[in-house]
Design a protein around this motif. Structure first.
Motif, PDB file in Angstrom:
ATOM      1  N   UNK A  16      15.044   2.062  -5.951  1.00  0.00           N
ATOM      2  CA  UNK A  16      14.389   3.298  -6.351  1.00  0.00           C
ATOM      3  C   UNK A  16      15.382   4.333  -6.851  1.00  0.00           C
ATOM      4  N   UNK A  17      16.563   4.358  -6.295  1.00  0.00           N
ATOM      5  CA  UNK A  17      17.549   5.341  -6.738  1.00  0.00           C
ATOM      6  C   UNK A  17      17.904   5.115  -8.197  1.00  0.00           C
ATOM      7  N   UNK A  37       0.820  -1.208   0.000  1.00  0.00           N
ATOM      8  CA  UNK A  37       0.000   0.000   0.000  1.00  0.00           C
ATOM      9  C   UNK A  37       0.851   1.253   0.000  1.00  0.00           C
ATOM     10  N   UNK A  38       1.985   1.225   0.674  1.00  0.00           N
ATOM     11  CA  UNK A  38       2.852   2.384   0.715  1.00  0.00           C
ATOM     12  C   UNK A  38       3.660   2.523  -0.557  1.00  0.00           C
ATOM     13  N   UNK A  39       3.632   1.533  -1.414  1.00  0.00           N
ATOM     14  CA  UNK A  39       4.285   1.675  -2.709  1.00  0.00           C
ATOM     15  C   UNK A  39       5.712   1.181  -2.742  1.00  0.00           C
ATOM     16  N   UNK A  76      10.502   9.140  -7.626  1.00  0.00           N
ATOM     17  CA  UNK A  76      11.543   9.763  -6.821  1.00  0.00           C
ATOM     18  C   UNK A  76      12.503   8.702  -6.312  1.00  0.00           C
ATOM     19  N   UNK A  77      13.774   9.040  -6.231  1.00  0.00           N
ATOM     20  CA  UNK A  77      14.756   8.114  -5.702  1.00  0.00           C
ATOM     21  C   UNK A  77      15.031   8.344  -4.236  1.00  0.00           C
ATOM     22  N   UNK A  95       5.599   7.569  -0.189  1.00  0.00           N
ATOM     23  CA  UNK A  95       5.633   6.532  -1.210  1.00  0.00           C
ATOM     24  C   UNK A  95       6.553   6.932  -2.352  1.00  0.00           C
ATOM     25  N   UNK A  96       6.827   5.967  -3.220  1.00  0.00           N
ATOM     26  CA  UNK A  96       7.675   6.272  -4.371  1.00  0.00           C
ATOM     27  C   UNK A  96       6.884   6.900  -5.508  1.00  0.00           C
ATOM     28  N   UNK A  97       5.635   7.260  -5.276  1.00  0.00           N
ATOM     29  CA  UNK A  97       4.842   7.988  -6.262  1.00  0.00           C
ATOM     30  C   UNK A  97       5.013   9.488  -6.114  1.00  0.00           C
ATOM     31  N   UNK A  98       5.871   9.899  -5.209  1.00  0.00           N
ATOM     32  CA  UNK A  98       6.158  11.307  -4.964  1.00  0.00           C
ATOM     33  C   UNK A  98       7.343  11.712  -5.830  1.00  0.00           C
TER      34      UNK A  98
END
Length: 172
Positions: free
Chosen positions: A42-43, A31-33, A112-113, A141-144
């Motif tokens: 993510x980086x 849920x938090x991505x 975002x990384x 989350x990584x949707x930012x």
């Protein structure tokens, strides 16, 4: 029918407030991505063109000014094309000020990384809102998507309460 029309704006705002993140731990990692193993990857997803640009914007509210140095990436340029804007911001979880854009940006899977930090000017793609972080936010989350970084005036957001109108424009 009138009741439904009256409830619609409240539902939209409720979803928007829940959009950026939740500092509650009742959300699953999905849920938090992201998960712990996903965080290190993510980086690598962060676009290489996320460097500071020469473009600055000014946010004006309550006789105060905040200057933001924008990053040079496609989504920041898309945001800049919408300027000037006048938006209503409100506080979210005592860490950020948020406002929903009338015209959503197209992130095209850009993520975002990094976790947002104090002074980040960002866009939360699932709900189409801007976020101005006046404190760090460990559980975002990584949707930012970070659009830029505040250069001066970030302290002006810490002590403002309630909704407030912000004019956003490019600085020459």
């Amino acid at each position: 029918m009138k009741k439904l029309l009256c409830l619609a704006p409240n539902l939209v705002m409720s979803f928007a407030l829940a959009a950026c993140s939740s500092n509650g731990n009742n959300l699953s990692e999905v849920d938090r991505g992201h998960s712990a193993s996903d965080t290190s990857n993510r980086a690598q997803e962060k676009p290489e063109e996320d460097s500071n640009s020469d473009i600055r914007i000014k946010l004006t509210f309550n006789n105060k000014e905040v200057f933001v140095r924008m990053y040079d990436n496609p989504i920041s340029r898309e945001f800049l094309a919408q300027l000037p804007l006048k938006l209503i911001f409100e506080d979210y979880v005592d860490k950020e000020k948020i406002s929903i854009l009338q015209k959503r940006l197209s992130p095209d899977n850009v993520q975002s990384g990094d976790q947002p930090k104090k002074g980040d000017f960002a866009y939360y793609s699932p709900w189409g809102n801007l976020a101005i972080f006046y404190k760090g936010f460990e559980d975002a989350t990584n949707d930012l998507i970070i659009l830029g970084q505040i250069e001066s005036g970030k302290e002006n957001f810490e002590n403002i309460h309630g909704n407030f109108i912000v004019t956003i424009e490019k600085v020459d």
